[in-house]
Design a protein around this motif. Structure first.
Motif, short mmCIF file in Angstrom:
data_model
loop_
_atom_site.label_atom_id
_atom_site.label_comp_id
_atom_site.label_asym_id
_atom_site.label_seq_id
_atom_site.Cartn_x
_atom_site.Cartn_y
_atom_site.Cartn_z
N GLU A 85 0.93 -1.15 -0.05
CA GLU A 85 -0.03 -0.12 0.06
C GLU A 85 0.77 1.23 0.12
O GLU A 85 1.96 0.94 0.58
N LEU A 86 0.32 2.17 -0.63
CA LEU A 86 1.27 3.71 -0.56
C LEU A 86 0.45 4.64 0.22
O LEU A 86 -0.88 4.64 0.16
N VAL A 87 1.13 5.61 0.92
CA VAL A 87 0.44 6.77 1.46
C VAL A 87 1.06 7.98 1.08
O VAL A 87 2.41 7.91 0.80
N PHE A 88 0.44 8.87 0.48
CA PHE A 88 1.03 10.15 0.13
C PHE A 88 0.30 11.09 1.16
O PHE A 88 -0.95 11.34 1.22
N TYR A 89 1.39 11.96 1.48
CA TYR A 89 1.12 12.91 2.70
C TYR A 89 1.65 14.30 1.92
O TYR A 89 2.65 14.52 1.96
N ASP A 90 0.65 15.32 1.84
CA ASP A 90 1.08 16.47 1.38
C ASP A 90 1.33 17.33 2.70
O ASP A 90 0.31 17.89 3.50
N ILE A 91 2.81 17.32 3.06
CA ILE A 91 3.23 17.92 4.24
C ILE A 91 2.92 19.41 4.23
O ILE A 91 2.79 19.82 5.61
N SER A 92 2.74 20.10 3.34
CA SER A 92 2.52 21.44 3.52
C SER A 92 1.14 21.94 3.55
O SER A 92 0.44 22.96 3.67
N ALA A 93 0.11 20.93 3.51
CA ALA A 93 -1.32 21.22 3.04
C ALA A 93 -1.91 21.62 4.50
O ALA A 93 -2.78 22.51 4.13
N SER A 94 -1.75 20.93 5.47
CA SER A 94 -2.42 21.36 6.59
C SER A 94 -2.13 22.86 7.33
O SER A 94 -2.75 23.85 7.27
#
Lengths: 255, 200
Positions: free
Chosen positions: A46-55
């Protein structure tokens, strides 16, 4: 028997995959779709993509790259970062993401978890939790993608896990901030403490540095999956070799 | 050869479309039965709750059309469950193409609910077209909290506290409880077995 999952996490900023140490000083490690295809072919579960600047910056993940990833890979993937509404979630799920993950927005508006579960089903609602020990207890943190805005919130991690699963979260990713990025092993103590109170799949995050760390977190904290970033991005650990080794150590794996 | 992908307006439509594209399989998105006129087989995808999905199928005319269907049908995940008679999830009637009921899964000590992750396919029925080229023990990706208990329809199973119907078949109507579109090479093989199988 159900296999334990190995989950590479791709931190995304401005359309590129980046990696920092303890959430700071991010460096560019490659193109999103290229890395997704490589990990998928290498045997990632499985993969997780996390937009670290989003929040922190109140931006949203570009669904455009979600669609490009969905076209290329044939394993499940989750998109996190900047999802604050049903519409944000819908855009990502209909672009081909299998799950969406909420973190800071859930802390600020817990009803979001109920609404997401009612609309899309618990199976695609993941709650990410950034947690750190303070004064003998684990506490949730928000806005952790930006060191200048990252802060502890008055919620104990164990309470929050119980609350969000009651509200309909279908999976918990517990990122243990004290271990994140330093490759000295998962926070087995914290994960093992959360496990009995987490009725849904629990994914360990933060601290993977060696194959033994994955074995230990599966065997000692009984987590369903283990997430890691830098050891895969920097080829410290090769996914296929890791899974073969873990299977030999008695951990159920898809090999 | 064209596949009709029945538009249940649920979230996994995109992943199924992309899986068909990767297999070079032409498809049309069929909102109503009329959209599927030129197709020789049907895929019924679906995620979410059974009650909502049945309302969509009733409204679009697909419920009646599927009950009279003669072409091969492949249901995926919730789409497989919809092929049965009745679901405990919403307490609602389903399409009734395969006799049996959908029950809530009790994993017991096997792990958390729902059943989520890569599990092994077991107990293959000899001659099952969808399993051509595959062996027991190969893993596919499951995400579900309700399940079809084993029955005459079971052509492959999986184990998670209970014995779960992984692939169901009755005549030309079949379904996968797991997500072949998200099950790497094993899933691609199952989809391509369906695509190359005998049509109407």
């Amino acid at each position: 028997m159900l296999a334990r999952r190995i989950i590479p996490c791709l931190d995304v900023r401005d359309g590129r995959v980046v990696k920092g140490v303890r959430f700071r000083d991010h460096e560019d490690v490659g193109d999103i779709v290229e890395l997704a295809a490589r990990y998928s072919a290498a045997g990632a579960d499985e993969l997780v993509f996390y937009d670290i600047s989003a929040s922190p910056e109140a931006r949203t993940v570009e669904p455009e790259w979600v669609g490009r990833v969905a076209q290329v890979i044939d394993i499940p993937f989750c998109v996190a970062g900047g999802i604050r509404s049903l519409d944000d979630a819908r855009a990502r799920l209909f672009a081909g993401a299998d799950k969406i993950s909420v973190n800071t927005p859930a802390l600020e508006n817990p009803d979001l978890v109920d609404a997401l579960a009612a609309e899309f089903g618990s199976q695609c609602v993941v709650v990410g939790i950034d947690s750190r020990l303070n004064d003998g207890q684990w506490w949730c943190h928000k806005n952790t993608g930006d060191p200048t805005k990252s802060s502890q919130v008055p919620r104990r991690t164990l309470d929050w896990v119980a609350e969000v699963t009651r509200r309909g979260a279908g999976e918990i990713v517990l990122n243990c901030m004290d271990q994140d990025g330093v490759r000295e092993g998962y926070d087995v103590e914290q994960l093992a403490a959360v496990r009995p109170d987490c009725p849904v799949p629990l994914i360990a995050s933060g601290g993977a540095g060696a194959m033994e760390h994955f074995r230990d977190v599966f065997q000692q904290a009984n987590v369903d999956g283990a997430l890691a970033a830098s050891v895969f991005h920097k080829s410290v650990i090769e996914i296929g070799a890791l899974k073969t080794w873990l299977a030999g150590e008695g951990v159920e794996m898809r090999t | 050869m064209t596949v009709a992908l029945i538009d249940t307006s649920t979230a996994n439509i995109a992943s199924v479309r992309y899986a068909l594209t990767r297999l070079n399989a032409p498809y049309v998105l069929a909102r109503t039965p009329a959209d599927a006129t030129g197709c020789d087989r049907l895929i019924l995808p679906g995620v979410g709750a059974a009650g909502a999905a049945m309302k969509t199928l009733d409204a679009s005319g697909w419920s009646d059309a599927l009950r009279a269907e003669r072409r091969p049908v492949l249901g995926l995940c919730l789409g497989m469950q919809l092929l049965f008679d009745w679901s405990a999830e919403s307490g609602c009637g389903l399409l009734g193409l395969i006799p049996g009921r959908i029950e809530r899964l009790d994993p017991g000590a096997a792990g958390p609910w729902p059943h989520m992750g890569w599990n092994a396919l077991e107990e293959f029925r000899d001659g099952e077209l969808l399993l051509e080229g595959l062996s027991p023990g190969e893993r596919v990706y499951f995400v579900h909290g309700f399940y079809a208990p084993l029955g005459d329809h079971t052509v492959a199973s999986a184990s998670y506290g209970q014995r779960v119907t992984a692939i169901a078949r009755r005549g030309k109507v079949a379904g996968c409880q797991f997500h072949p579109e998200r099950s790497a090479g094993v899933g691609a093989r199952i989809l391509s077995n369906f695509l190359k199988g005998e049509a109407s």
